[in-house]
Design a protein around this motif. Structure first.
Motif, PDB file in Angstrom:
ATOM      1  N   ASP A 127       1.010   2.965  -2.823  1.00  0.00           N
ATOM      2  CA  ASP A 127       1.900   1.814  -2.588  1.00  0.00           C
ATOM      3  C   ASP A 127       3.304   2.053  -3.127  1.00  0.00           C
ATOM      4  O   ASP A 127       4.034   1.111  -3.417  1.00  0.00           O
ATOM      5  N   ILE A 128       3.718   3.290  -3.234  1.00  0.00           N
ATOM      6  CA  ILE A 128       5.007   3.603  -3.833  1.00  0.00           C
ATOM      7  C   ILE A 128       6.165   3.047  -3.013  1.00  0.00           C
ATOM      8  O   ILE A 128       7.268   2.853  -3.523  1.00  0.00           O
ATOM      9  N   GLY A 129       5.925   2.743  -1.744  1.00  0.00           N
ATOM     10  CA  GLY A 129       6.980   2.202  -0.886  1.00  0.00           C
ATOM     11  C   GLY A 129       7.181   0.707  -1.014  1.00  0.00           C
ATOM     12  O   GLY A 129       8.136   0.160  -0.434  1.00  0.00           O
ATOM     13  N   LYS A 130       6.335   0.013  -1.757  1.00  0.00           N
ATOM     14  CA  LYS A 130       6.500  -1.430  -1.903  1.00  0.00           C
ATOM     15  C   LYS A 130       7.777  -1.744  -2.686  1.00  0.00           C
ATOM     16  O   LYS A 130       8.180  -0.999  -3.572  1.00  0.00           O
ATOM     17  N   GLY A 131       8.387  -2.870  -2.322  1.00  0.00           N
ATOM     18  CA  GLY A 131       9.636  -3.255  -2.944  1.00  0.00           C
ATOM     19  C   GLY A 131      10.857  -2.724  -2.231  1.00  0.00           C
ATOM     20  O   GLY A 131      11.983  -3.041  -2.611  1.00  0.00           O
ATOM     21  N   LEU A 132      10.649  -1.926  -1.180  1.00  0.00           N
ATOM     22  CA  LEU A 132      11.739  -1.406  -0.362  1.00  0.00           C
ATOM     23  C   LEU A 132      11.648  -2.015   1.031  1.00  0.00           C
ATOM     24  O   LEU A 132      10.561  -2.396   1.471  1.00  0.00           O
ATOM     25  N   PRO A 133      12.747  -2.099   1.750  1.00  0.00           N
ATOM     26  CA  PRO A 133      12.691  -2.670   3.105  1.00  0.00           C
ATOM     27  C   PRO A 133      11.799  -1.837   4.021  1.00  0.00           C
ATOM     28  O   PRO A 133      11.753  -0.617   3.924  1.00  0.00           O
ATOM     29  N   GLY A 134      11.102  -2.516   4.924  1.00  0.00           N
ATOM     30  CA  GLY A 134      10.269  -1.826   5.901  1.00  0.00           C
ATOM     31  C   GLY A 134       8.806  -1.816   5.506  1.00  0.00           C
ATOM     32  O   GLY A 134       8.413  -2.292   4.433  1.00  0.00           O
ATOM     33  N   ASP A 135       7.984  -1.286   6.409  1.00  0.00           N
ATOM     34  CA  ASP A 135       6.547  -1.161   6.157  1.00  0.00           C
ATOM     35  C   ASP A 135       6.316  -0.196   4.996  1.00  0.00           C
ATOM     36  O   ASP A 135       6.762   0.947   5.025  1.00  0.00           O
ATOM     37  N   HIS A 136       5.619  -0.668   3.964  1.00  0.00           N
ATOM     38  CA  HIS A 136       5.525   0.147   2.748  1.00  0.00           C
ATOM     39  C   HIS A 136       4.747   1.434   2.956  1.00  0.00           C
ATOM     40  O   HIS A 136       4.979   2.422   2.244  1.00  0.00           O
ATOM     41  N   SER A 137       3.829   1.463   3.923  1.00  0.00           N
ATOM     42  CA  SER A 137       3.100   2.701   4.195  1.00  0.00           C
ATOM     43  C   SER A 137       4.028   3.748   4.794  1.00  0.00           C
ATOM     44  O   SER A 137       4.004   4.922   4.398  1.00  0.00           O
TER      45      SER A 137
END
Length: 763
Positions: free
Chosen positions: A456-466
């Motif tokens: 889940d390292i992409g959470k908190g950034l715009p867009g689909d976190h995957s």
């Protein structure tokens, strides 16, 4: 005389607040709290009866001079056997009540107060905050000094009881760091725990009130001040609707680092960080008390007993410290990771002095990491129960930021989905812990651990976190020294980590196109097994609502079918209907532990009838399959009780038989219930998937969950002339994503619009 200005509580409960003292502004912060204390002290002195042998002592917030805008007054009227003390007390308490201030009061001699403190550890802690306000200062000083001396003498004996009381409070109120609406005072890591740290420090057990704790305490007090001011009354729970207002009063703004959090989330992050600082300090303090009671282990020469546990790491007095050779030599960049791995595997805490030394002197890691650092990270992530406390300790001292610069963005990031029980950073660590349970099921346990940690390292950034997280995870994997192909596999795991649960719960697993599509995206059985392990770890780390036996079975069924396709190149054929449904007199009703199967004479609307009958008996339909075999209509459903209680099987079987036979009375009951059980929330939405099935078009409904929803939608589809071959129901908190396989291509825009309108009207 300085006057006290009060304002009536707008909630109407009669509580008043000190808004301002003439010449002294109110507000938020240490100065405002001290000003409120000064104002209350002056006011109380003004109403205190002039009489020898009595003294007014403040405890609680006023005793500490940390008065919240809508706080209580905690007062003790001390006396030295003065006659008529009850009348004197009444002459003091009634003006306070008349002013509308909340009051917690007691009337005691010094021996009486000390006797109560001896029997009640909560009272003993309260007296540590005692402060003279008015009257005989010598009498008040006697209580303050004697209570503190008594606590120092007896604290080690009383701390186990205090620890039990504290654990019970935590069980009731949860951990403040991970709550979206936590109690700033009572939850673990809150203001009440700072009081316990202060008591432990007073006892001389350890220097629990370190600068970081003081700073965290001050910010938590500021937050409570702002919450009182925002709400206009005494309240300690930081509820969602007040977060943005409280953040504004504190001057907090969302971080401008490419993220998508708001001001309220910035407040939650700060509260979480402060709560974790307090909790970690209290854990240290409890351990120090345990060591004090147990005594120190010494050699025959009187030196501390040291036991090597790993390279450069030894145990001393139940904690891990650095070997003398490691301190004297030039530090290895991997040293902090190796110490953390040793702490996790031995389940021993790292000594505070060791953490401080590592933070100050351990050099940064090069890119790529040396093999020793990479091996230590994998050992740490795979250590099981020891991982979380070791990681939390390293995080409190800033070591994690040196390993992973991305951690600053992830730390304490709230997750607003109600199924999540942790902040993002703790969720990632917890996922690695849960993944350690499945390392024997995969060919590459190291990649499973790392994939779970980064998923889940992409959470908190715009867009689909995957999608956003895949290249970030791949970059981390490259930096820690994985070969390019393995780093690419980490990125693929992150990109696909929701594939199996999404497909298993929303698609027809018997459709060859479903299986072929997953097999094409996964590519090989090694990746498939890693994804299966990652899914289970992710769900367990998320919380109880994220997993169930039926979901596990669906995912396992999908994995088995995809494995067959990958191993043989042949997509498995759909399973044959239950032989018991295609033979014998009609209707046929079979009830299993989590399955309901019905066969009836072929007619339209059978799925809707069965779904409605199941809803009538408080059964949720998880998946439904409809087929026609030799003139028989077959409906097979997987179900679970909506409220955890299984229905009466005799009544359910009887209603199903009557309903599929066209009994009007059952149908009327179904329609009456359906009208009463409409969902709430955001507007529902329909999404079409034209290429998702072999012989059907997929209609996906996203709406609020409600009892009987499948029945209403199935009825609407039937009345609109659409034949449902299969349905999959996926519940996400209070919402559902229901997928309906409609036989035929439905190429006409007008026909699809008509179907869509009918479905939305039914919701």
């Amino acid at each position: 005389m300085t006057s006290l200005t009060t304002t009536t509580d707008p909630t109407g409960d009669g509580q008043l607040v000190v808004n301002e003292v003439v010449g002294v502004p109110g507000g938020i912060g240490a100065e405002a709290r001290a000003a409120r204390a000064d104002a209350l002290d002056a006011w109380l002195r003004g109403i205190f009866p002039a009489r020898a042998g009595i003294a007014l002592v403040a405890v609680g917030g006023l005793g500490r001079r940390q008065c919240a805008p809508y706080g209580d007054l905690d007062l003790v009227l001390l006396h030295a056997g003065v006659p008529g003390i009850d009348e004197l007390a009444a002459s003091l308490w009634y003006p306070i009540w008349d002013a509308g201030l909340r009051l917690d009061h007691s009337v005691r001699t010094v021996p009486e107060a000390l006797s109560v403190a001896q029997d009640d550890v909560k009272v003993a802690l309260g007296l540590l905050d005692a402060r003279h306000v008015a009257g005989d200062p010598a009498l008040a000083d006697q209580l303050v000094r004697t209570a503190a001396d008594h606590w120092r003498r007896t604290a080690v004996r009383q701390l186990p009881g205090l620890r039990q009381i504290t654990a019970a409070r935590w069980e009731t109120h949860g951990e403040l760091a991970f709550l979206l609406e936590g109690d700033l005072k009572e939850a673990a890591g809150g203001l009440r725990d700072v009081g316990i740290l202060r008591a432990i420090a007073t006892a001389g057990v350890t220097d629990a009130l370190r600068p970081a704790v003081h700073a965290a305490h001050r910010r938590l007090l500021d937050t409570r001040d702002a919450l009182h001011q925002q709400v206009g009354r005494r309240v300690d729970r930081l509820v969602a609707q007040e977060r943005d207002g409280v953040a504004a009063l504190l001057g907090l703004r969302a971080a401008d680092a490419g993220g998508v959090i708001g001001d309220g989330d910035a407040l939650l992050r700060r509260v979480a960080g402060d709560a974790r600082t307090v909790s970690h300090a209290l854990d240290d303090a409890w351990r120090a008390a345990d060591r004090l009671r147990a005594g120190r282990h010494r050699t025959a020469g009187g030196r501390p007993l040291r036991r090597p546990v790993a390279r450069d790491v030894v145990e001393q007095d139940g904690e891990l410290v650095l070997a003398r050779a490691a301190i004297g030599a030039r530090p290895d960049p991997s040293l902090s990771l190796r110490v953390a791995a040793a702490a996790a595997t031995t389940r021993l805490p790292i000594a505070r002095a060791t953490c401080e030394w590592l933070a100050a002197y351990c050099p940064p890691l090069p890119a790529p990491w040396p093999p020793a650092a990479r091996a230590a990270l994998i050992t740490l992530l795979g250590a099981g129960p020891g991982l979380v406390p070791a990681w939390e300790t390293c995080d409190r001292y800033g070591l994690i930021d040196g390993w992973l610069p991305e951690w600053t963005r992830l730390r304490s990031l709230p997750q607003h989905n109600p199924v999540h029980r942790f902040t993002l950073d703790r969720h990632l660590v917890q996922a690695a812990y849960e993944a350690s349970r499945h390392t024997r099921d995969v060919d590459r346990p190291d990649l499973l651990l790392l994939g779970a940690f980064l998923h889940d390292i992409g959470k908190g950034l715009p867009g689909d976190h995957s999608t956003v997280g895949a290249p970030l995870a791949e970059a981390v994997a490259t930096r820690i020294g994985l070969p390019d192909d393995e780093a690419a596999l980490i990125g693929r795991l992150v990109r696909l980590h929701l594939l199996l649960p999404d497909v298993a719960t929303r698609r027809d697993l018997s459709d060859p196109k479903t299986v072929a599509g997953v097999a094409e995206r996964v590519g090989d059985t090694t990746t498939l097994d890693l994804l299966h392990g990652l899914v289970r770890a992710d769900a367990a780390a998320t919380g109880p609502a994220a997993w169930s036996d039926w979901k596990g079975r669906l995912i396992a069924e999908l994995v088995a079918r995809v494995r067959t396709a990958l191993d043989t190149g042949v997509v498995p054929a759909p399973p044959a209907p239950d032989p018991a449904l295609v033979a014998g007199p009609l209707p046929v009703v079979h009830l299993g532990e989590d399955r309901v199967s019905v066969a009836a004479a072929d007619r339209r609307g059978l799925l809707a009838t069965v779904a409605g009958c199941l809803a009538l008996h408080r059964l949720e339909v998880i998946s439904a399959d409809a087929a026609t075999v030799d003139g028989r209509a077959l409906v097979q459903c997987r179900v679970q009780p909506r409220y955890g209680l299984a229905p009466d099987p005799i009544a359910l079987r009887a209603d199903l038989r009557r309903a599929v036979g066209g009994d009007v009375s059952v149908t009327q009951r179904l329609r009456g219930r359906a009208r009463a059980a409409r969902g709430q929330g955001a507007a529902p939405r329909v999404v079409w998937h034209r290429e998702a099935a072999t012989d059907a078009v997929l209609l996906e409904l996203r709406a609020a969950d409600a009892a009987g929803l499948l029945y209403r939608v199935a009825c609407a589809l039937d009345e609109a002339g659409a034949q449902v071959r299969a349905a999959r129901i996926s519940t996400l908190g209070g919402d559902v994503v229901d997928a309906f396989y409609l036989v035929g291509g439905w190429p006409s825009d007008a026909d699809r619009a008509r179907i869509e309108a009918a479905v939305l009207a039914a919701v």
